[in-house]
Design a protein around this motif. Structure first.
Motif, short mmCIF file in Angstrom:
data_model
loop_
_atom_site.label_atom_id
_atom_site.label_comp_id
_atom_site.label_asym_id
_atom_site.label_seq_id
_atom_site.Cartn_x
_atom_site.Cartn_y
_atom_site.Cartn_z
N TYR A 155 43.94 92.49 24.13
CA TYR A 155 43.08 91.57 23.41
C TYR A 155 43.55 90.13 23.61
CZ TYR A 155 41.07 95.44 20.66
OH TYR A 155 40.43 96.57 20.25
N ASN A 156 42.65 89.19 23.34
CA ASN A 156 43.06 87.79 23.34
C ASN A 156 43.89 87.45 22.12
OD1 ASN A 156 41.90 86.87 25.74
ND2 ASN A 156 39.89 86.64 24.79
N GLY A 157 43.64 88.17 21.03
CA GLY A 157 44.43 87.95 19.83
C GLY A 157 43.86 86.90 18.91
N ASN A 158 42.55 86.71 18.95
CA ASN A 158 41.93 85.66 18.14
C ASN A 158 41.15 86.21 16.95
OD1 ASN A 158 42.90 84.12 20.21
ND2 ASN A 158 40.91 83.64 21.10
N ALA A 159 41.23 87.53 16.72
CA ALA A 159 40.44 88.11 15.64
C ALA A 159 41.26 89.15 14.88
CB ALA A 159 39.18 88.76 16.20
N ILE A 160 40.89 89.36 13.63
CA ILE A 160 41.64 90.26 12.76
C ILE A 160 41.72 91.67 13.35
CG2 ILE A 160 41.58 91.41 10.52
CD1 ILE A 160 40.53 88.81 9.33
N TYR A 161 40.59 92.17 13.87
CA TYR A 161 40.56 93.56 14.34
C TYR A 161 41.44 93.78 15.56
CZ TYR A 161 37.44 92.28 18.22
OH TYR A 161 36.90 91.74 19.36
N GLU A 162 41.92 92.72 16.17
CA GLU A 162 42.74 92.85 17.37
C GLU A 162 44.22 93.06 17.06
OE1 GLU A 162 41.81 89.32 19.60
OE2 GLU A 162 39.80 90.02 20.11
N TYR A 163 44.55 93.25 15.78
CA TYR A 163 45.94 93.39 15.38
C TYR A 163 46.18 94.73 14.70
CZ TYR A 163 46.69 88.62 16.75
OH TYR A 163 46.79 87.47 17.49
N THR A 164 47.32 95.31 15.01
CA THR A 164 47.66 96.65 14.52
C THR A 164 48.65 96.60 13.36
OG1 THR A 164 47.36 97.50 16.76
CG2 THR A 164 48.58 98.89 15.19
N TYR A 165 49.64 95.74 13.48
CA TYR A 165 50.73 95.71 12.50
C TYR A 165 50.66 94.40 11.71
CZ TYR A 165 52.41 99.30 15.67
OH TYR A 165 52.51 100.43 16.45
N TRP A 166 50.89 94.53 10.41
CA TRP A 166 50.76 93.40 9.50
C TRP A 166 51.95 93.30 8.57
CZ3 TRP A 166 46.59 90.00 9.43
CH2 TRP A 166 45.52 90.33 10.28
N GLY A 167 52.32 92.07 8.24
CA GLY A 167 53.32 91.85 7.22
C GLY A 167 52.69 91.88 5.84
N GLN A 168 53.52 91.69 4.82
CA GLN A 168 53.07 91.79 3.44
C GLN A 168 52.53 90.46 2.91
OE1 GLN A 168 56.15 91.22 4.28
NE2 GLN A 168 56.77 89.57 2.91
N GLY A 169 52.79 89.39 3.62
CA GLY A 169 52.28 88.08 3.24
C GLY A 169 53.29 87.25 2.46
N THR A 170 53.12 85.94 2.55
CA THR A 170 53.95 85.01 1.81
C THR A 170 53.07 83.88 1.30
OG1 THR A 170 56.00 83.70 1.87
CG2 THR A 170 54.64 83.65 3.85
N GLN A 171 53.30 83.45 0.06
CA GLN A 171 52.42 82.48 -0.59
C GLN A 171 52.81 81.06 -0.24
OE1 GLN A 171 49.70 83.00 -2.89
NE2 GLN A 171 49.43 80.79 -2.59
N VAL A 172 51.81 80.27 0.13
CA VAL A 172 51.98 78.83 0.31
C VAL A 172 51.00 78.14 -0.63
CG1 VAL A 172 51.76 76.87 1.87
CG2 VAL A 172 52.75 79.03 2.69
N THR A 173 51.52 77.27 -1.47
CA THR A 173 50.69 76.53 -2.42
C THR A 173 50.88 75.04 -2.17
OG1 THR A 173 50.92 78.28 -4.08
CG2 THR A 173 50.18 76.12 -4.85
N VAL A 174 49.76 74.35 -2.01
CA VAL A 174 49.79 72.91 -1.76
C VAL A 174 49.07 72.23 -2.92
CG1 VAL A 174 49.30 71.05 -0.16
CG2 VAL A 174 49.72 73.37 0.71
N ALA A 175 49.83 71.51 -3.72
CA ALA A 175 49.26 70.86 -4.90
C ALA A 175 50.14 69.69 -5.30
CB ALA A 175 49.12 71.84 -6.04
N SER A 176 49.49 68.67 -5.90
CA SER A 176 50.26 67.50 -6.33
C SER A 176 50.73 67.67 -7.77
CB SER A 176 49.41 66.25 -6.20
OG SER A 176 48.19 66.40 -6.88
#
Length: 124
Positions: free
Chosen positions: A103-124
Motif C-alpha cells: 500500500y501507499n500508506g495514506n489510508a486507515i484501511y492500509e494499516y494492520t497494527y495499531w498503538g493504543q494512542g497518546t493524548q495531545v491537548t493544545v489550549a491556552s
C-alpha cells in the motif's frame, strides 16, 4: 506478539511543540509503512502522516504539512512525529500504525497494527 506503544503526549499552549514516539516490538518497523493518525473529540480518526518502508518517503495531510515531521530511527525500531506550531484544532488522541508495503500508506484501511494512542491537548 506485535506491539506499538506511543508516548510523548502532552498538554501545550498554542504555538508549542510536542514530539511523539512509537516504540515497536515484535516487528521491524523499517519493513513496514509507518503512519500517524489522530482522532479529535467527536471526530473520526484521520490520517496525518506516513513514512514508506524502504525509501523513507513521507506524505502529509494538508492540515499538518509544514508543521509536522514524521521520521524513523531504524536502530531503535521507533517512529517519531515532531509537531510544531500546534493549534487548538490539533487536540486529539494520536495513534501510530504499521502496515504492509504494497500500500501507499495514506489510508486507515492500509494499516494492520495499531498503538493504543497518546493524548495531545493544545489550549491556552
Amino acid at each position: 506478539q506485535v506491539q506499538l506503544v506511543e508516548s510523548g503526549g502532552a498538554s501545550v499552549q498554542p504555538g508549542g511543540s510536542v514530539r511523539l514516539s512509537c516504540a515497536a516490538s515484535g516487528l521491524t518497523l523499517s519493513s513496514y509503512n509507518t503512519g500517524w493518525f489522530r482522532q479529535g473529540p467527536g471526530k473520526e480518526r484521520e490520517f496525518i502522516a506516513r513514512i514508506r518502508w524502504m525509501s523513507g518517503s513521507t506524505y502529509y495531510a494538508d492540515s499538518v504539512k509544514g508543521r509536522f515531521t514524521i521520521s524513523r530511527d531504524n536502530a531503535k525500531n521507533t517512529g517519531y512525529l515532531q509537531m510544531n506550531s500546534l493549534k487548538p484544532e490539533d487536540t486529539a488522541v494520536y495513534y501510530c500504525a504499521a502496515g504492509p508495503t504494497y500500500y501507499n500508506g495514506n489510508a486507515i484501511y492500509e494499516y494492520t497494527y495499531w498503538g493504543q494512542g497518546t493524548q495531545v491537548t493544545v489550549a491556552s
